[in-house]
Design an enzyme around this catalytic site. Structure first.
Site, short mmCIF file in Angstrom:
data_model
loop_
_atom_site.label_atom_id
_atom_site.label_comp_id
_atom_site.label_asym_id
_atom_site.label_seq_id
_atom_site.Cartn_x
_atom_site.Cartn_y
_atom_site.Cartn_z
N GLY A 15 -34.83 20.10 27.42
CA GLY A 15 -35.17 18.97 28.30
C GLY A 15 -36.66 18.92 28.57
N ARG A 76 -32.78 19.13 20.78
CA ARG A 76 -31.93 20.33 20.80
C ARG A 76 -31.37 20.45 19.39
NH1 ARG A 76 -30.43 18.32 26.42
NH2 ARG A 76 -31.44 19.83 27.77
N THR A 130 -39.25 23.39 32.62
CA THR A 130 -38.00 22.72 33.01
C THR A 130 -38.14 22.34 34.47
OG1 THR A 130 -35.68 23.09 33.63
CG2 THR A 130 -36.97 25.05 33.28
N ASP A 132 -35.84 22.35 36.56
CA ASP A 132 -34.82 23.04 37.36
C ASP A 132 -35.31 24.30 38.07
OD1 ASP A 132 -33.08 21.10 36.62
OD2 ASP A 132 -31.97 22.30 35.17
N ASP A 134 -35.24 27.30 37.08
CA ASP A 134 -34.20 28.33 37.02
C ASP A 134 -34.49 29.42 35.99
OD1 ASP A 134 -33.94 26.67 34.88
OD2 ASP A 134 -31.76 26.49 34.97
N ARG A 176 -28.08 21.47 37.16
CA ARG A 176 -26.73 21.75 36.69
C ARG A 176 -26.25 23.10 37.22
NH1 ARG A 176 -26.65 20.09 30.67
NH2 ARG A 176 -28.55 21.30 30.81
O1 F6P Z 1 -33.90 19.67 32.45
C1 F6P Z 1 -32.73 20.28 32.94
C2 F6P Z 1 -31.81 19.23 33.42
O2 F6P Z 1 -32.59 18.49 34.27
C3 F6P Z 1 -30.53 19.59 34.16
O3 F6P Z 1 -30.64 19.74 35.54
C4 F6P Z 1 -29.63 18.44 33.78
O4 F6P Z 1 -28.30 18.74 33.96
C5 F6P Z 1 -30.00 18.24 32.37
O5 F6P Z 1 -31.39 18.46 32.31
C6 F6P Z 1 -29.62 16.96 31.73
O6 F6P Z 1 -30.28 16.87 30.52
P1 F6P Z 1 -29.83 16.05 29.24
O7 F6P Z 1 -29.39 14.74 29.73
O8 F6P Z 1 -31.07 16.00 28.42
O9 F6P Z 1 -28.75 16.84 28.61
#
Ligand code: F6P
Length: 328
Positions: A15, A76, A130, A132, A134, A176
């Site tokens: 992401g 990805r 990221t 997040d 995390d 998430r």
């Molecule tokens: O970048 C991490 C994140 O923001 C998570 O919190 C979220 O669930 C996810 O990306 C969603 O990413 P994508 O839509 O690219 O799978």
């Protein structure tokens, strides 16, 4: 004697997050400063497999320090998960004369980098990117601070309409597996309650708290919910539940979504990206490999990639207490 590094490849993967461009700029310019060539690899590990490379000099990263997203694009790659994919990627790097990698992303990015290092003894350094926050081994990941500011800004706007109509808003934010955004933006935006994956507040306590807040004279409320919260209902089901149990509330839902990943990085994220990029390249020059550069007590540090991947970040429980007190 460490192997002399002559050409560094840089990629962004997973992401995207604000500050990735500032980190690319930092890697490219640190390479130039030390007379090392730098190659941009497009679309993360997928671009490595396809040989999607571009030479980068200090002028190819002009005017990107302030830009969200990533000029190198992100992806990805499922092919990189296979030994054949990684072999192809390695052949491409060797062909291009690249002898070290800087990978910018989250734990999936680091897992790929570590595996690649162990299979081909290829020097790899990670930069945590990221929203997040995390990743173990850094107090801040790139993009987290910007995302917090974005979320607070949006909730401020939602508050205007919430208070005009005496409404309760459920605002879903990203996260998430981690509640860092929800917890910190929630406190910053003055949320009534904050639901995070690390702590199950429970439906009864939520109702109780909303009842208490109404009784105390509050006419509107904001509840911030991390997408991975454990209450067992999604944000729309939660609205239905409150509609059914607390009819005195007029409830609305706002899911912030991917807008949280965009936008111009904050000053904090730009400075962090610049510092981490310098450390990543200079660590490779010193012969180090398989570390993540991060920030700890405002010092740039190295954490073994393996620890960064396996370690769990903790939320600061004191923040939950602060949030409780603030909603009195
Ligand atoms: O970048 C991490 C994140 O923001 C998570 O919190 C979220 O669930 C996810 O990306 C969603 O990413 P994508 O839509 O690219 O799978």
């Amino acid at each position: 004697m460490p192997k002399t590094i002559k050409k560094v490849g840089v990629l962004t993967s997973g992401g995207d997050s604000p500050g990735m461009n500032a980190a690319i700029r930092s890697v490219v310019r640190t390479c130039a400063y030390h007379n090392i060539e730098c190659i941009g690899i497009y679309r993360g590990y997928q671009g490595m497999i396809e040989g999607d490379f571009k030479e980068m000099g200090p002028r190819s990263v002009n005017n990107i320090v302030n830009k969200g997203g990533t000029i190198l694009k992100s992806a990805r790659s499922t092919e990189f998960r296979t030994p054949e994919g990684r072999k192809k990627a390695h052949e491409n790097l060797v062909k291009a004369g690249i002898d070290a990698l800087v990978v910018i992303g989250g734990d999936g990015t680091f897992t790929g980098g570590l595996l690649f290092n162990s299979e081909f003894d290829f020097p790899v350094m990670g930069i945590p990117g990221t929203i997040d926050n995390d990743i173990f081994g850094t107090s801040h990941t790139l993009g987290y601070d910007t995302a917090l500011n974005t979320v607070v800004d949006v909730i401020d706007k939602i508050r205007d309409t919430a208070s005009s109509h005496n409404r309760l808003f459920f605002v879903e934010v990203m996260g998430r597996d981690a509640g860092h955004i929800a917890l910190n933006a929630g406190i910053g935006a003055g949320a009534e309650e904050i639901l995070i994956p690390e702590e199950d507040l429970g439906l009864d306590r939520l109702l109780e708290s909303l009842q208490k807040s109404k009784a105390s004279g509050k006419s509107s409320s904001i509840v911030v919910i991390a997408e991975g919260d454990k209450i067992g209902k999604n944000v729309f089901e939660l609205k239905d539940y409150v509609d059914a149990n607390l009819p005195e509330y007029d409830v609305r839902v706002s899911v912030l979504g991917h807008m949280q990943r965009g936008g111009s990085p904050s000053c904090f994220d730009r400075v962090l990206a610049s510092r981490l990029g310098v450390k990543a390249v200079e660590s490779l020059i010193e012969g180090k490999s398989s570390y993540m550069v991060g920030l700890q007590n405002d010092k740039v540090t190295l954490t073994p990639l393996e620890q960064a991947i396996k370690g769990k970040t903790e939320i600061d429980r004191e923040l939950l207490r602060v949030s409780d007190i603030m909603s009195t």
